[in-house]
Design a protein around this motif. Structure first.
Motif, mmCIF file in Angstrom:
data_model
loop_
_atom_site.group_PDB
_atom_site.id
_atom_site.type_symbol
_atom_site.label_atom_id
_atom_site.label_comp_id
_atom_site.label_asym_id
_atom_site.label_seq_id
_atom_site.Cartn_x
_atom_site.Cartn_y
_atom_site.Cartn_z
ATOM 1 N N VAL A 7 0.935 -1.212 0.058
ATOM 2 C CA VAL A 7 -0.165 -0.090 0.011
ATOM 3 C C VAL A 7 0.743 1.211 0.092
ATOM 4 C CG1 VAL A 7 -1.960 1.231 1.174
ATOM 5 C CG2 VAL A 7 -1.675 -1.362 1.426
ATOM 6 N N LEU A 8 0.784 2.120 -0.841
ATOM 7 C CA LEU A 8 1.562 3.395 -1.129
ATOM 8 C C LEU A 8 0.463 4.644 -0.491
ATOM 9 C CD1 LEU A 8 2.916 2.744 -4.682
ATOM 10 C CD2 LEU A 8 3.883 2.140 -2.587
ATOM 11 N N VAL A 9 1.201 5.134 0.376
ATOM 12 C CA VAL A 9 0.443 6.204 1.250
ATOM 13 C C VAL A 9 1.276 7.386 0.913
ATOM 14 C CG1 VAL A 9 -0.981 5.111 2.699
ATOM 15 C CG2 VAL A 9 1.206 5.889 3.533
ATOM 16 N N GLY A 10 1.030 8.788 0.993
ATOM 17 C CA GLY A 10 1.719 9.758 1.151
ATOM 18 C C GLY A 10 0.868 10.936 0.548
ATOM 19 N N ILE A 77 -1.398 -1.146 -4.188
ATOM 20 C CA ILE A 77 -2.494 -0.105 -4.125
ATOM 21 C C ILE A 77 -1.864 1.229 -3.912
ATOM 22 C CG2 ILE A 77 -4.533 0.555 -2.870
ATOM 23 C CD1 ILE A 77 -4.303 -2.607 -1.584
ATOM 24 N N SER A 78 -2.426 2.184 -4.791
ATOM 25 C CA SER A 78 -1.851 3.642 -4.504
ATOM 26 C C SER A 78 -3.175 4.276 -4.227
ATOM 27 C CB SER A 78 -1.535 4.176 -6.069
ATOM 28 O OG SER A 78 -0.493 3.569 -6.607
ATOM 29 N N THR A 79 -3.052 4.825 -3.086
ATOM 30 C CA THR A 79 -4.109 5.665 -2.259
ATOM 31 C C THR A 79 -4.155 7.110 -2.581
ATOM 32 O OG1 THR A 79 -2.681 5.901 -0.281
ATOM 33 C CG2 THR A 79 -4.301 3.774 -0.435
ATOM 34 N N GLY A 80 -5.297 7.795 -2.217
ATOM 35 C CA GLY A 80 -4.914 9.125 -2.282
ATOM 36 C C GLY A 80 -4.375 9.728 -1.115
ATOM 37 N N SER A 97 -0.427 -6.175 5.071
ATOM 38 C CA SER A 97 0.064 -5.338 4.056
ATOM 39 C C SER A 97 1.568 -4.478 4.278
ATOM 40 C CB SER A 97 -0.763 -4.449 3.293
ATOM 41 O OG SER A 97 -1.590 -5.125 2.877
ATOM 42 N N LEU A 98 2.263 -4.398 3.268
ATOM 43 C CA LEU A 98 3.491 -3.372 3.540
ATOM 44 C C LEU A 98 3.117 -2.126 3.080
ATOM 45 C CD1 LEU A 98 6.470 -3.226 4.065
ATOM 46 C CD2 LEU A 98 6.928 -3.499 1.516
ATOM 47 N N VAL A 99 3.138 -1.083 4.209
ATOM 48 C CA VAL A 99 2.806 0.194 4.080
ATOM 49 C C VAL A 99 3.829 0.834 3.793
ATOM 50 C CG1 VAL A 99 1.305 2.134 4.872
ATOM 51 C CG2 VAL A 99 0.557 -0.339 5.415
#
Ligand code: S3P
Length: 169
Positions: A7-10, A77-80, A97-99
């Motif tokens: 999961v990509l956050v930022g 997963i690219s998140t907003g 998941s790896l965040v």
């Protein structure tokens, strides 16, 4: 930990969508962009949802989409940028998941987001809006398992760092 998803956050403009797409290609995993999923499900743009129904309605859909997606495996997963604001979303992301939190310095973010003027939260004075939101969200991404500053890294270098983390498992 057996990693089921990445999961990509930022913050906006840190590279979540671009990195997500290439990382998924390299892993042979599915790429899901939560903003795109919302636009497909609702058949309107994110900007229109904000304008017509408001931010809180958008956040409700965002949380529902995250809940649905996190039930599946083998996805990048690219998140907003604001998907991390709800505690329930953060908990679901951390589960199996790896965040990865992507970061970038303020000027890099301003340069990147200025190329795309469709973001509802950055209408008006982009520089001022970015600065204000960055301050509000200063610690919003700290819950992630790892942080990568993408300001001066190539896409390939960012992907390599994430792949090494997956392999280290
Ligand atoms: C938002 C970020 C956007 C999008 C919406 C709200 C935010 O996604 O979800 O405009 O609150 O930071 P990106 O981070 O992909 O721009």
């Amino acid at each position: 930990m057996k990693i089921h998803n990445v999961v990509l956050v930022g913050f906006m403009g840190t590279g979540k969508s671009t990195i997500g797409k290439y990382l998924a290609d390299q892993l042979g995993w599915i790429h899901i962009d939560t903003d795109q999923r919302i636009e497909t499900d609702e058949a309107v743009s994110i900007a229109e949802i904000f304008n017509l129904q408001g931010e809180s309605y958008f956040r409700e859909i965002e949380s529902r989409v995250i809940r649905e997606i996190m039930g599946q495996q083998g996805q990048v997963i690219s998140t907003g940028g604001g998907a991390v604001l709800a505690e329930a979303n953060r908990q679901q992301m951390l589960d199996n998941s790896l965040v990865v939190a992507l970061t970038a310095d303020e000027q890099t973010i301003i340069n990147r987001v200025s190329r795309d003027r469709n973001r509802p939260l950055l209408q008006g004075d982009v520089r001022q809006k970015v600065s204000q939101l960055l301050e509000q969200r200063e610690h919003a991404y700290d819950f992630a398992h790892m942080q990568i500053d993408t300001s001066n890294l190539s896409i390939e270098a960012v992907i390599q760092t994430i792949k090494e983390e997956i392999e280290a498992g």
